[in-house]
Design a protein around this motif. Sequence first.
Motif, short mmCIF file in Angstrom:
data_model
loop_
_atom_site.label_atom_id
_atom_site.label_comp_id
_atom_site.label_asym_id
_atom_site.label_seq_id
_atom_site.Cartn_x
_atom_site.Cartn_y
_atom_site.Cartn_z
N CYS A 129 0.82 -1.21 0.00
CA CYS A 129 0.00 0.00 0.00
C CYS A 129 0.86 1.27 0.00
CB CYS A 129 -0.94 0.01 1.21
SG CYS A 129 -2.22 -1.25 1.05
N ARG A 130 2.05 1.17 0.61
CA ARG A 130 2.91 2.36 0.70
C ARG A 130 3.84 2.51 -0.51
NH1 ARG A 130 3.65 0.64 6.15
NH2 ARG A 130 5.69 -0.13 5.58
N SER A 131 3.91 1.44 -1.31
CA SER A 131 4.92 1.41 -2.35
C SER A 131 4.60 2.39 -3.50
CB SER A 131 5.03 -0.02 -2.90
OG SER A 131 5.69 -0.01 -4.13
N ASP A 132 5.55 3.26 -3.78
CA ASP A 132 5.38 4.18 -4.90
C ASP A 132 5.41 3.44 -6.24
OD1 ASP A 132 5.15 6.29 -3.25
OD2 ASP A 132 7.29 6.84 -3.33
N SER A 133 6.27 2.44 -6.30
CA SER A 133 6.38 1.71 -7.57
C SER A 133 5.07 0.97 -7.87
CB SER A 133 7.55 0.72 -7.54
OG SER A 133 7.36 -0.22 -6.52
N MET A 134 4.36 0.52 -6.81
CA MET A 134 3.07 -0.15 -7.03
C MET A 134 2.02 0.87 -7.46
SD MET A 134 3.36 -3.33 -6.82
CE MET A 134 4.94 -3.06 -7.57
N ALA A 135 2.12 2.06 -6.88
CA ALA A 135 1.18 3.13 -7.28
C ALA A 135 1.39 3.44 -8.76
CB ALA A 135 1.43 4.37 -6.44
N HIS A 136 2.65 3.39 -9.16
CA HIS A 136 2.97 3.64 -10.56
C HIS A 136 2.46 2.50 -11.44
CE1 HIS A 136 5.16 5.15 -13.99
NE2 HIS A 136 5.70 3.96 -14.16
N PHE A 137 2.63 1.27 -10.93
CA PHE A 137 2.24 0.08 -11.72
C PHE A 137 0.72 -0.02 -11.87
CE2 PHE A 137 1.32 -4.43 -12.29
CZ PHE A 137 2.17 -4.74 -13.33
N PHE A 138 0.01 0.16 -10.77
CA PHE A 138 -1.46 -0.03 -10.80
C PHE A 138 -2.19 1.27 -11.14
CE2 PHE A 138 -0.31 -3.65 -8.12
CZ PHE A 138 -1.07 -4.63 -8.70
N GLY A 139 -1.58 2.37 -10.89
CA GLY A 139 -2.28 3.65 -10.92
C GLY A 139 -2.71 3.94 -9.50
#
Lengths: 250, 272
Positions: A228-238
């Motif tokens: 939930c905190r990961s910026d790279s996941m925010a980038h990957f999923f939106g």
Amino acid sequence: MQTVVSAQDFSCRHNSAEVLSDLNFEVGEGDYVGLVGPNGSGKTTLIKAMLGLIKSAKGCIRVFGYHPDEQQEWPKIGYLPQKHLSLNQGFPSTVREIVGLGLFARKKSSSRIRETDIEAIDRALELTNISGISHKLIGDLSGGQQQRVFIARALVNEPKLLILDEPTTALDPETRENFFALVNSLNKEKRVTVIFVTHDMGTIGKYASKLLYLDKRIIFYGSFDEFCRSDSMAHFFGESSQHIICHKHN
Amino acid sequence: MDMLEFLSYGFIQRAIVAGSFIAVLCSVLGVLLVLRRLSLMGDGLAHVTFGSVALGLALKVYPLYVSIPLVMISSVGILKLIERAGIYGDAAIGIVSSLGIAVGVVIASASGGFNVDILSYLFGNILSIGAAEVYISMFLAALVLLTICFYFDEIFSMTFDEEFAKASGINVARINLILAVLTSITVVLTMRLVGIMLTSALLILPAVTAFQIGRGFKHTLFIAAATGVVSVITGIFVSFCINLPAGASIVLINFVLFFVAFALRRCSFFHE
């Protein structure tokens, strides 16, 4: 902490196409891993590889320290395959007989059913709340009841590693909640390691200690909070998708 | 017809004893084949037998010596086609079966015909069974039943769910091979003894009758075996009394038993 599953540079091919690519991860004793990813991402292929049902193209995957072809610890592994679409509804077997099939891993050969086997079957039937239908034929049950029979078959050996491939698809909401609670208590109280394949990231986030997001390769492996905190996941999923997944969890 | 008189004939006694053993072994194997959607395995392997008998006659070797290994290879070939080529069981049986017939026809044609009637190797008659053949059927039934008892859990597990069986540590390839070998020997030898029609019928009909009223896997195997034996004895008796072909009478009795079991199931006698 003992390593239960380990993959090193593991790759897998199907009809010359790479289905899984260079996977490296470890699952420790007592971990509860939510294995998630889109359709065709290789989730089922990965667990089949753990069980020796699919051969690796490169690297290796070990369960309890053994390569699948040399596995000696089958009784420690409980497996629930993806919903039994191919189940022959006319198969002439009772619920009790089918749950008893799970015992083979520890019996090693066809032998008479012992008192301890009967007790193990009774315990699994009770745990999954199907004692009352143990005499019925599998084809006479509803989809949800059949799924509970297969869950009981996976639990009958009291496994140390539980591999569940989309186990809640045919279950009604109440049974699904009870099932999540059951798996959670096995994990917390008996330190059973769980690998749970699902599309429901919100619900699995409530229970799993780790999330393995797969899309032919590992996109993310870590705790749900890290996800939930990961910026790279925010980038990957939106950011909005990540927010929805994490919001459902909270 | 006095029952004692009926039972006093040597050929009737031999037909009943050998027929009962063959019925038990075909019925039990039949349950496994039908559940694995390989019901027509008997027919398919019979066609391969035709080709292999022709080959044996062309090579001037006793045909059964050629038939048994070739039918075994074909039986394993059917399983490999299903496993490796990913095609359905009926299509795999069709491929191997038509290949068997085609090879037989080509060999028979190229050899300019045989002195021996090739069909005599394929169509036995239950009423002409000799003492030696009674022993063969007893030995075969014992072999098949003991093997199934020895590997019962493995066979049951993989018949229900082959993938789960593999994930339980069962050597599925080995058990498949054993079942393929047993099926091949059974088809080749029982075809010679009682004919292809009866072999094929005894592989399928008692099994589907048992599925109507079986209340568990072992129970179903037992009912299939009992159905097979009852149909053989009744069929021989009926054929003797009213002068009908024995093999066809047994098949018809089997169908009647299936119909009765089906009606009982419909009337909910056996299912809640």
